[in-house]
Design an enzyme around this catalytic site. Sequence first.
Site, PDB file in Angstrom:
ATOM      1  N   SER A   1      14.832  51.235  49.448  1.00  0.00           N
ATOM      2  CA  SER A   1      14.619  51.733  48.093  1.00  0.00           C
ATOM      3  C   SER A   1      13.132  52.023  47.868  1.00  0.00           C
ATOM      4  CB  SER A   1      15.186  50.727  47.079  1.00  0.00           C
ATOM      5  OG  SER A   1      15.264  51.288  45.785  1.00  0.00           O
TER       6      SER A   1
ATOM      7  N   ASP B   1      25.104  56.791  46.978  1.00  0.00           N
ATOM      8  CA  ASP B   1      24.055  56.004  46.322  1.00  0.00           C
ATOM      9  C   ASP B   1      24.230  56.057  44.806  1.00  0.00           C
ATOM     10  OD1 ASP B   1      21.620  54.914  45.352  1.00  0.00           O
ATOM     11  OD2 ASP B   1      20.592  55.506  47.181  1.00  0.00           O
TER      12      ASP B   1
ATOM     13  N   HIS C   1      23.950  52.124  46.846  1.00  0.00           N
ATOM     14  CA  HIS C   1      22.546  51.851  47.147  1.00  0.00           C
ATOM     15  C   HIS C   1      22.405  50.656  48.093  1.00  0.00           C
ATOM     16  CE1 HIS C   1      18.294  52.371  46.450  1.00  0.00           C
ATOM     17  NE2 HIS C   1      18.148  51.132  46.041  1.00  0.00           N
TER      18      HIS C   1
END
Length: 819
Positions: free
Chosen positions: A679, A752, A786
Amino acid sequence: MKPKHLALAAAAIAASAAVAQTAIKYQKPPEAIEKLVGAQPIPTASLSPDRKLLLIGLPDGYPTIAEVAEPRMRLAGLRFNPTTYSPSVDSYRTALSFQPLDGGPARKIAGLPTPLKVTDVLWSPDSKHIAIVQRFEKTAKTAPGLKLYIVDVASATAHPLAATLKLNSVLNGSPCEWMPASTGLLCKTVPTARPAAPKPSEVPTGPHVSENLGKATPAPTYEDMLATPDDEDQFEYYATAQLTEIPLSGAPKTILKSAVLDNVEVSPDGKYALVSIVHRPFSYTVPYERFPMLTELVELKTGKTIHLNDRPVIDNLPIVRDAVPTGPRSYEWRSDAPATLVWDEAADGGDPRTKVEIRDRIMKLDAPFVAQPTVLLELPMRPARRIVWGNDHLALIAVSRWADRKAAMLSFDPSTNGTAKTKTLWEGSSQDRYHSPGMPVTVPNAAGKRVLALTPDASAIYFFSPGASPKGDYPFVATLPVDGGKPTILSRAADPYFTEPIALLGDDRVLVRRESQTEPPNYFVQTMKGRVAPIAVTHFPSPYAGIAMPTRQLLHYKRADGVDLSAVLWTPAGYDKSQGALPTLLEAYPAEFKTRAAASQVSGSTNRFVTFGWGTPVFFTQTGYAVLQNTSIPIIGEGDALPNDTYVEQLVASAKAAIDYSSSLGVVDPTRVGVMGHSYGAFMTANLLAHSNLFRAGIARSGAYNRTLTPYGFQNEDRTYWQAPQVYFNMSPFSFADKIKTPILLIHGEADDNTGTFPIQSERFYAALKGQGATVRLVFLPLEPHHYGAKESVDHMLWEMERWLDTYVKPKEPVAAAK
């Protein structure tokens, strides 16, 4: 996987090395890593309200990709399974048992469904029953859905309750709450009589149009928004629920029919329910939490409703921390009173940049809710959490301000007529972990609501603190005088253990969760003043028995500008320096700070038992790498300075300091270091490769690389692209794709769901790097959000990472880029 992603993934694989591929199946990492991935999770425990019994739960392991591929809808910022009316990705307990705190034998629970998939566990306030929410999948014998079961604690037997009803958990959170008298539960249920689900039209009837008529409506780049009228109908259909009272004996009673029910909370006296109802017009730019919201009270005996507020869509908040909507927000019950409502109202128009003395007001309204609300508190900063209620004369509220990271803990007398006066029990920086008192301890009252835990003479409040220090975290139990003053520490963790307080048990006893580098977490009862040895309640074995485990040490070092930094250095089992310096993987996640002092503070503990979550870099110690984990990468902006104005310079300086110091120990080979991050850590990884020559290779997972695609702020950057275009350009590794000559592996979940890290970020970054002749590989993991979940996805991710590290980091000499 979407066709465009299939094509892109195939192209990425073909370009990654000398041997081209057109397809690839899921792969497994080396056996040494696979043993850790497949280990049994450590059990969890839930304490009964009477503090006599633990419910032991066994968490599920990784789901299979087939389970992840179950039906899924992506609407209004949600992902849910339309066949079970529950989140599409959920965690379960797959086994349950009882463990008395007095050391008696564990008890199995009879009558549980099989296979057990418990999503929620709810103790009744009187500790005599446990409600569990069981998720059933579609089989030849069962219909899909969430069902309610009741466990009788005395007999340790379970049975279904209201077997014909299905629960609705589409809008997240537990679908049920116990009635305060422990007579039954109030639940969101799937309507019993309803038409078939609406079907999306296959033939368009016209274009889909969005427009904005001059109103400023800035918004972050959210995922899974509504986009068509069909989407609106689908969301409304599946999120609609009935409010149903389900008694332990007798027939269920419908309280409210067919509403898009969000939050439901029963009053402490059991007479009312506070409900939030989402309604049209829905928005295509913000998630459902920001849709128009009706807040009402429902009399549970009569079904009569009392209107409180109808909030319009929230789509015009300033893009700045601490911004809130105008009007009432954050309704809640006062937990220590029969039926008193409180809520927040902004006194600054919702904009924290407005200069005012009073930032927020806490309003209150007592049953029967016919009078005008009165002001309970006026606050100079925004509430940071819900109020913690104690008694008629004591409550606590935490407040904070993002601009300068100021925070405080205030006490007040809720019985005061008019505006209550507050007393500051603690104030400082929200980023100062070393001096934070921690969190006030709460205990359940007779209604099952949480209230402050006070000393027997009511002169002090109990607090649990992580106990941050320059040596790491040493959790402690303390008391803080209600009239203000210094805390008194009653019990603190000591080497070699990490001892975390869980609950007060009375008689100077506390339930703790204790672990060490070599001992897995278990629950103990100990006295707060340590007069007798802790008594073990559970005896969970190590999930890694028989596996050679890595060792670690906490490193302290300085950045070139004098900022103190830290990292955890992991080395393979049995390693010593005589074996030579090791190839190394550095992992980090940058964080912004307002002061050098806060940036220098240590977090975490080397006394903790190592567990291998899916994303940890420590896996790679098993194949010969040293690992620098949780490496400090502070981005500091003191005073009027803004951290991101010098992001790149501080990023590179922090990484260099970590490599220089760890290599000076003779453990890390500075010529063979790879860097990874997930991330915002992936964003960091790409920037380090663009602006330094410190690394042999990089691994970036689920990142954002072009900040013009997140123009209304990102991470902790409050300025928009139009306010600081040069900052957005300089911080975007996409802008410097021509400078990245170090091999980089890009991994991204194809689905995601995180704000800002759309899969297109990796698609376009890969295309830019490929066009500039970089050595780059792009891997899309089908169906993954994610954070990756399926066993096959995690295995394959680790295989890709190990292969990349072995190719570009481990060799003594650098590998030439493919031609």
